[in-house]
Write an enzyme that holds these catalytic residues in place. Sequence first.
Site, PDB file in Angstrom:
ATOM      1  N   ASN A 242       0.806  -1.220   0.000  1.00 35.10           N
ATOM      2  CA  ASN A 242       0.000   0.000   0.000  1.00 35.10           C
ATOM      3  C   ASN A 242       0.836   1.265   0.000  1.00 35.10           C
ATOM      4  OD1 ASN A 242      -3.134  -0.541   0.454  1.00 35.10           O
ATOM      5  ND2 ASN A 242      -1.997  -2.172   1.458  1.00 35.10           N
ATOM      6  N   GLU A 243       2.015   1.203   0.567  1.00 28.61           N
ATOM      7  CA  GLU A 243       2.865   2.393   0.609  1.00 28.61           C
ATOM      8  C   GLU A 243       3.513   2.680  -0.742  1.00 28.61           C
ATOM      9  OE1 GLU A 243       3.314   4.690   2.677  1.00 28.61           O
ATOM     10  OE2 GLU A 243       2.761   4.011   4.668  1.00 28.61           O
ATOM     11  N   SER A 244       4.068   1.658  -1.366  1.00 32.32           N
ATOM     12  CA  SER A 244       4.883   1.899  -2.562  1.00 32.32           C
ATOM     13  C   SER A 244       4.590   0.961  -3.719  1.00 32.32           C
ATOM     14  CB  SER A 244       6.364   1.743  -2.195  1.00 32.32           C
ATOM     15  OG  SER A 244       6.633   0.393  -1.813  1.00 32.32           O
TER      16      SER A 244
ATOM     17  N   TYR B 154      -6.496   4.010   4.523  1.00 33.89           N
ATOM     18  CA  TYR B 154      -5.183   3.364   4.634  1.00 33.89           C
ATOM     19  C   TYR B 154      -5.226   2.223   5.652  1.00 33.89           C
ATOM     20  CZ  TYR B 154      -0.149   3.255   5.913  1.00 33.89           C
ATOM     21  OH  TYR B 154       1.155   2.886   6.193  1.00 33.89           O
TER      22      TYR B 154
END
Length: 768
Positions: A646-648, A754
């Site tokens: 989810n971050e990158s 998120y």
Amino acid sequence: MAIFPYFNRCQILCLMYCLCVSVWPSLRAQTALGIDSFTSLMDHPSERPYTSYMIRADQFYKQRDYRHAIYNFNFARELEPGISNDFLFSFKLGYSYKAINRFDSASVYLRKASSDLLMGDYALFQLAQLCSKQDSATLAIAHYKKLLQQFPKTVFYVEANLYLTDLLIRQKQTDAADVYVNQAAAYVRNDPVLRNLYQSRILLVRGNIHMQRNNSNGALESFRKIQNEFRYTDEAYQAKMLSESIRKQTGIPTTIDQFIDGNNVLILQGYYQLALNELAENKTRFPLPTDQAEIEYNIARIYFAQGLYNAAIPRYQYLWKKYQHKESLFNLAKAARYQGDLDLSTAAYRDYREKASLTAAWKNYITYEIANNFSAKGDSASLRQANLYYAEVRTKTPLSAIYGYTAAFRTAFNLYKLSEYDSCIVLLTEIQNAVDFLKPKCQFWTAKAYEKKNELQKAHAIYERLAGDQPRNYYGMLSHYLRQNSRKHPNNSFFYVNSLVGQGEKPSVFNFDLVKKQYFRIELENDRFYFNDRSLQSLEKEFIKAWISREILGPKYAQLELYPLRKKYLESIESAVLFRNYLEFLEAYDLAVETNVAMKKKFRSFFRSDEESAKLSYPRYYQSYVRQNAQKYKLDEAFIFALIKNESAFKTYSISKARAIGLMQIMPFTGNTLARELNLDHFEMMDLQQPEYNIMLGTYYLNHQARAYQNFIPAMLGAYNAGPHRADFWMRFYNPDEPEEFPEIVELFETNNYIKKILLDRWIYSGL
């Protein structure tokens, strides 16, 4: 078709050794390329006495213990002198000597390696760098030129041009320097990935050429572009310093905007104390009231960015009182909220709404924020007051608009907390009938309300529908979990860190058996290696260069070798799968991610099944780093993989709008702090793009949050995404007996989503 027709028997034997030591174990662990002939090299090491030294040398080389690598390489050479003619041997020994500053010995072996027709560009590049270290500029220039002439398609093309340009600038050959920097610029112009990697360096070099020609305006323009477009780079920091030096030498005045732009580079790169010192020192330089306000505002911004709300709040109050600085009033309201002073926050929002000449839409948003403040207090009177403000928002916003349906849901959620379950159910039904994508959310909380009313049959029927067979949304997953588990779930593995979740010895989600059978096979026949898949025969050079470059310098160069082939290999699903799996085998994961995305767009029907979709969407890239740090910091692998996804999306070069960097999206200031705590020397911001380094810092930081929030994942994620001060604020207002409440009280849309996405992906990863 032979891949190395020009390699002699010793060279092939050395390549076999490398494949056995480095490639075969990892492949066998993933049931890929089961090639029995490779193991024959290791069956009787006593018959080849130098082999054991080569194995140890290679292990030390990979561990960057170059002194011990050299020791073992030299023993192997004494036992089998012929291997000194092999490229792999010569390059690794030369590179090891270079790493410990034994330049004369390094030069001997790198020169030998540079004669290889396939891989000589790697050795020539190292030779040129070696000469630069020895201040032999003329010889370095000669090596770079030879590299560009003999290997026009080398992966070092841009680097060689830029290093060559730097050397020519030092020798004041600016016309020649122009030629090479223009070559680099033309090469990256139409490639967004390469442009992102190199454009800041190209601009810096051009600025230096302008400086040497005494073209101050041209230099300042180049440096301005770097500071505005590439603020996160080391070149931006250099450009800031060089710009200040030019203005000081030429007497060109610095405007307040130029000063603030330069200071923003320091802020965005996390050099907060340096930025604060610079702002304080330059107050007298800009005496105008508007300039003073801008400086004070940036000081407050720095404190706010660090979560130092006690320091930020009085500065925002001062800015509003003295300068009527509108943005300060808005930020005062945000800072006061997360400091916990909800009355001050509400007062600031009201002043901002009344005095800041806002549009109707903006006023409606501020009303929504005031309602959130009352909701956060949590007592009955405040919840009812919040609902009055949400009602005001709803009268001015259609239910289908984001603030319309969000205000409506938060009203229903407050009714749930007020135990007004019938009213809550009515409103949730209205929302789900109007906004289709909110149905799972509204149905879940409807079921929760029925549970509170003790109408368990209705609640369980909703949970059953939401859960389905294989839920693929957050509320379906949550229903699936609650349906199978006790309502009392302190420290359970769903909401809490559990080092066993997703941590089993499972094979990769990618089917390497399929690759072995259908796409990629290597055979040993008459002492030669063969690719027997026809689709590889015209591209064997690029594939082999990638293989060897990974062996000598790592996956980054394997990726660069294969990068030009990415479009060609998307011509069919068979070749695309081959290409993607070969990239994974080489651990060239950035390009594998790009290939995955392209495959999903072009061959949608191939990935309709859940199994194929999971392979594409839920990779376990960098598993060795993830596993090592998960065990060290008592985290579960599924959690780390879900966060990276989810971050990158597993892109090491990813940089967010907020300038968070790398796989786990670490802010430069945070990275610098964590590196100091771990006693890591010489932290540089772009080190965060190194997967091993980034995962180490990111998991260490997660371990901090796990201790701070008793392993409660929603709060850990809130802290990771929005900062610990905000997570502390949210922790005050949720019911620990119902941990599923936590994401719903988070008023920040991004953080709210998120938390849910990562909880869902963690659950999916744990089941793969």
